[in-house]
Design a protein around this motif. Structure first.
Motif, PDB file in Angstrom:
ATOM      1  N   TYR A  14      55.836-120.816  -9.415  1.00  0.00           N
ATOM      2  CA  TYR A  14      55.853-119.543  -9.964  1.00  0.00           C
ATOM      3  C   TYR A  14      56.886-118.679  -9.041  1.00  0.00           C
ATOM      4  O   TYR A  14      56.230-117.718  -9.009  1.00  0.00           O
ATOM      5  CB  TYR A  14      54.181-119.162  -9.492  1.00  0.00           C
ATOM      6  CG  TYR A  14      53.300-120.113 -10.161  1.00  0.00           C
ATOM      7  CD1 TYR A  14      52.876-120.047 -11.673  1.00  0.00           C
ATOM      8  CD2 TYR A  14      52.655-121.060  -9.370  1.00  0.00           C
ATOM      9  CE1 TYR A  14      52.269-120.828 -12.005  1.00  0.00           C
ATOM     10  CE2 TYR A  14      51.612-122.091 -10.523  1.00  0.00           C
ATOM     11  CZ  TYR A  14      51.802-121.694 -11.352  1.00  0.00           C
ATOM     12  OH  TYR A  14      51.051-122.747 -12.528  1.00  0.00           O
ATOM     13  N   LEU A  17      57.620-114.809  -9.772  1.00  0.00           N
ATOM     14  CA  LEU A  17      57.037-113.958 -10.031  1.00  0.00           C
ATOM     15  C   LEU A  17      56.665-113.670  -8.802  1.00  0.00           C
ATOM     16  O   LEU A  17      55.824-112.455  -8.981  1.00  0.00           O
ATOM     17  CB  LEU A  17      55.358-114.637 -10.684  1.00  0.00           C
ATOM     18  CG  LEU A  17      55.823-115.295 -11.572  1.00  0.00           C
ATOM     19  CD1 LEU A  17      54.374-115.707 -12.650  1.00  0.00           C
ATOM     20  CD2 LEU A  17      55.960-114.381 -13.259  1.00  0.00           C
ATOM     21  N   THR A  60      49.111-114.759  -4.188  1.00  0.00           N
ATOM     22  CA  THR A  60      49.138-115.028  -5.364  1.00  0.00           C
ATOM     23  C   THR A  60      49.556-116.008  -6.151  1.00  0.00           C
ATOM     24  O   THR A  60      49.519-116.855  -7.044  1.00  0.00           O
ATOM     25  CB  THR A  60      50.799-114.093  -5.436  1.00  0.00           C
ATOM     26  OG1 THR A  60      50.203-112.896  -4.654  1.00  0.00           O
ATOM     27  CG2 THR A  60      51.310-113.961  -7.264  1.00  0.00           C
ATOM     28  N   TYR A  64      47.840-118.012  -9.373  1.00  0.00           N
ATOM     29  CA  TYR A  64      48.553-118.213 -10.754  1.00  0.00           C
ATOM     30  C   TYR A  64      48.581-119.642 -11.783  1.00  0.00           C
ATOM     31  O   TYR A  64      47.995-119.497 -12.665  1.00  0.00           O
ATOM     32  CB  TYR A  64      50.233-117.900 -10.539  1.00  0.00           C
ATOM     33  CG  TYR A  64      50.944-116.349 -10.714  1.00  0.00           C
ATOM     34  CD1 TYR A  64      49.860-115.538 -12.271  1.00  0.00           C
ATOM     35  CD2 TYR A  64      51.363-115.880  -9.868  1.00  0.00           C
ATOM     36  CE1 TYR A  64      50.785-114.605 -12.226  1.00  0.00           C
ATOM     37  CE2 TYR A  64      51.382-114.359  -9.670  1.00  0.00           C
ATOM     38  CZ  TYR A  64      51.935-113.584 -11.009  1.00  0.00           C
ATOM     39  OH  TYR A  64      52.059-112.909 -11.335  1.00  0.00           O
ATOM     40  N   GLU A  65      48.498-120.533 -10.393  1.00  0.00           N
ATOM     41  CA  GLU A  65      48.288-121.738 -10.964  1.00  0.00           C
ATOM     42  C   GLU A  65      46.766-121.880 -11.123  1.00  0.00           C
ATOM     43  O   GLU A  65      46.527-122.631 -12.004  1.00  0.00           O
ATOM     44  CB  GLU A  65      47.792-122.555  -9.060  1.00  0.00           C
ATOM     45  CG  GLU A  65      48.099-124.116  -9.466  1.00  0.00           C
ATOM     46  CD  GLU A  65      48.523-125.005 -10.195  1.00  0.00           C
ATOM     47  OE1 GLU A  65      49.238-124.774 -10.744  1.00  0.00           O
ATOM     48  OE2 GLU A  65      48.376-126.689 -10.684  1.00  0.00           O
ATOM     49  N   ARG A  67      45.192-119.735 -13.146  1.00  0.00           N
ATOM     50  CA  ARG A  67      44.979-119.474 -14.579  1.00  0.00           C
ATOM     51  C   ARG A  67      46.503-119.690 -15.120  1.00  0.00           C
ATOM     52  O   ARG A  67      45.733-120.487 -16.589  1.00  0.00           O
ATOM     53  CB  ARG A  67      45.589-118.164 -14.402  1.00  0.00           C
ATOM     54  CG  ARG A  67      44.393-117.135 -14.019  1.00  0.00           C
ATOM     55  CD  ARG A  67      44.592-115.436 -13.904  1.00  0.00           C
ATOM     56  NE  ARG A  67      45.694-115.163 -13.051  1.00  0.00           N
ATOM     57  CZ  ARG A  67      46.244-113.680 -13.374  1.00  0.00           C
ATOM     58  NH1 ARG A  67      45.145-113.245 -14.147  1.00  0.00           N
ATOM     59  NH2 ARG A  67      46.581-113.711 -12.587  1.00  0.00           N
ATOM     60  N   LEU A  68      47.201-120.871 -15.196  1.00  0.00           N
ATOM     61  CA  LEU A  68      48.422-121.713 -15.019  1.00  0.00           C
ATOM     62  C   LEU A  68      48.664-123.341 -15.650  1.00  0.00           C
ATOM     63  O   LEU A  68      48.710-123.827 -16.301  1.00  0.00           O
ATOM     64  CB  LEU A  68      49.270-120.607 -15.749  1.00  0.00           C
ATOM     65  CG  LEU A  68      49.792-119.272 -15.715  1.00  0.00           C
ATOM     66  CD1 LEU A  68      51.148-118.979 -15.729  1.00  0.00           C
ATOM     67  CD2 LEU A  68      49.297-118.894 -17.481  1.00  0.00           C
TER      68      LEU A  68
ATOM     69  N   TYR B  14      50.926-117.858 -21.827  1.00  0.00           N
ATOM     70  CA  TYR B  14      49.982-117.138 -21.186  1.00  0.00           C
ATOM     71  C   TYR B  14      49.066-115.538 -21.551  1.00  0.00           C
ATOM     72  O   TYR B  14      48.892-115.150 -20.385  1.00  0.00           O
ATOM     73  CB  TYR B  14      51.064-115.559 -20.822  1.00  0.00           C
ATOM     74  CG  TYR B  14      53.260-116.617 -20.873  1.00  0.00           C
ATOM     75  CD1 TYR B  14      53.323-117.160 -19.574  1.00  0.00           C
ATOM     76  CD2 TYR B  14      54.794-117.123 -22.056  1.00  0.00           C
ATOM     77  CE1 TYR B  14      54.466-117.899 -19.536  1.00  0.00           C
ATOM     78  CE2 TYR B  14      55.428-117.430 -20.949  1.00  0.00           C
ATOM     79  CZ  TYR B  14      55.638-118.006 -20.691  1.00  0.00           C
ATOM     80  OH  TYR B  14      56.702-118.463 -20.200  1.00  0.00           O
ATOM     81  N   LEU B  17      46.742-114.621 -18.190  1.00  0.00           N
ATOM     82  CA  LEU B  17      47.522-113.637 -17.683  1.00  0.00           C
ATOM     83  C   LEU B  17      47.934-112.273 -18.260  1.00  0.00           C
ATOM     84  O   LEU B  17      47.594-111.787 -16.862  1.00  0.00           O
ATOM     85  CB  LEU B  17      49.339-113.983 -17.463  1.00  0.00           C
ATOM     86  CG  LEU B  17      49.407-115.303 -15.922  1.00  0.00           C
ATOM     87  CD1 LEU B  17      50.859-115.498 -16.297  1.00  0.00           C
ATOM     88  CD2 LEU B  17      49.207-115.473 -14.839  1.00  0.00           C
ATOM     89  N   TYR B  64      56.373-112.638 -18.743  1.00  0.00           N
ATOM     90  CA  TYR B  64      56.491-113.889 -18.672  1.00  0.00           C
ATOM     91  C   TYR B  64      57.836-114.551 -18.778  1.00  0.00           C
ATOM     92  O   TYR B  64      57.833-115.865 -17.763  1.00  0.00           O
ATOM     93  CB  TYR B  64      55.138-114.096 -18.036  1.00  0.00           C
ATOM     94  CG  TYR B  64      54.771-113.749 -18.040  1.00  0.00           C
ATOM     95  CD1 TYR B  64      53.925-113.659 -16.620  1.00  0.00           C
ATOM     96  CD2 TYR B  64      53.014-112.621 -18.045  1.00  0.00           C
ATOM     97  CE1 TYR B  64      53.235-112.710 -15.461  1.00  0.00           C
ATOM     98  CE2 TYR B  64      52.019-112.175 -17.586  1.00  0.00           C
ATOM     99  CZ  TYR B  64      52.637-111.932 -15.912  1.00  0.00           C
ATOM    100  OH  TYR B  64      51.327-111.146 -15.363  1.00  0.00           O
TER     101      TYR B  64
END
Lengths: 104, 104
Positions: A14, A17, A60, A64-65, A67-68, B14, B17, B64
């Motif tokens: 990530y 980002l 941050t 992200y982890e 969610r993805l 994605y 997000l 993204y």
């Protein structure tokens, strides 16, 4: 997992980002093994500032982890690749399986 | 690639997000095949508002992809999996290779 290892993995997935500034400082801590004081001096900010920035980046990246799930998915694929390497008797197939980990 | 297909793929990778509100409307357009007017009525916003939201979501998702390249990576892995399926004579290996695409 050791914290610095987890930070390195999260950054691999990530890091793009984060902002350029965050990336530079995060890399100094995680990959270049620099102390907060060294970075503070180099960047012309306070040691506390560096500390806060790293904390913020950690949050941050973990966000992200959550969610993805890219680390989680990579780890599952890695297990499957290792299974293929273990049970297949075909060398070219094993090479292709290993190649998948580079492609992710 | 057809636009709606690309939107669907970007959303698969994605969508998490986006905000809940964006997700609901984006899904209505991309997966539920609803018209902008239908969604506008359902959500109590203008047709132009729906249109702008979709545009904004498209830009966010493409942003993204430009940084994380998950579609691009998935497409490379898919090719490698298909090569394994093609050249391997071992059924259990083929199944494991196919499984990798589900794990991503």
């Amino acid at each position: 997992m050791e914290k610095i290892v987890e930070q390195g993995l999260l950054y691999d997935f990530y890091g793009e980002l984060l902002t350029e500034h965050q990336r530079r400082i995060y890399e100094d801590v995680v990959f270049n093994d620099m102390s907060l004081s060294e970075i503070a001096e180099e960047q012309g900010i306070s040691r506390q500032g560096v500390h806060d920035l790293i904390k913020r980046c950690d949050r941050t990246l973990l966000g992200y982890e959550s969610r993805l799930h890219l680390l989680e998915k990579f780890s599952r694929v890695k297990e499957t690749v290792e299974q293929i390497e273990k049970i297949s008797s075909e060398e070219n197939v094993k090479l292709l399986a290993r190649q998948i980990l580079e492609e992710m």
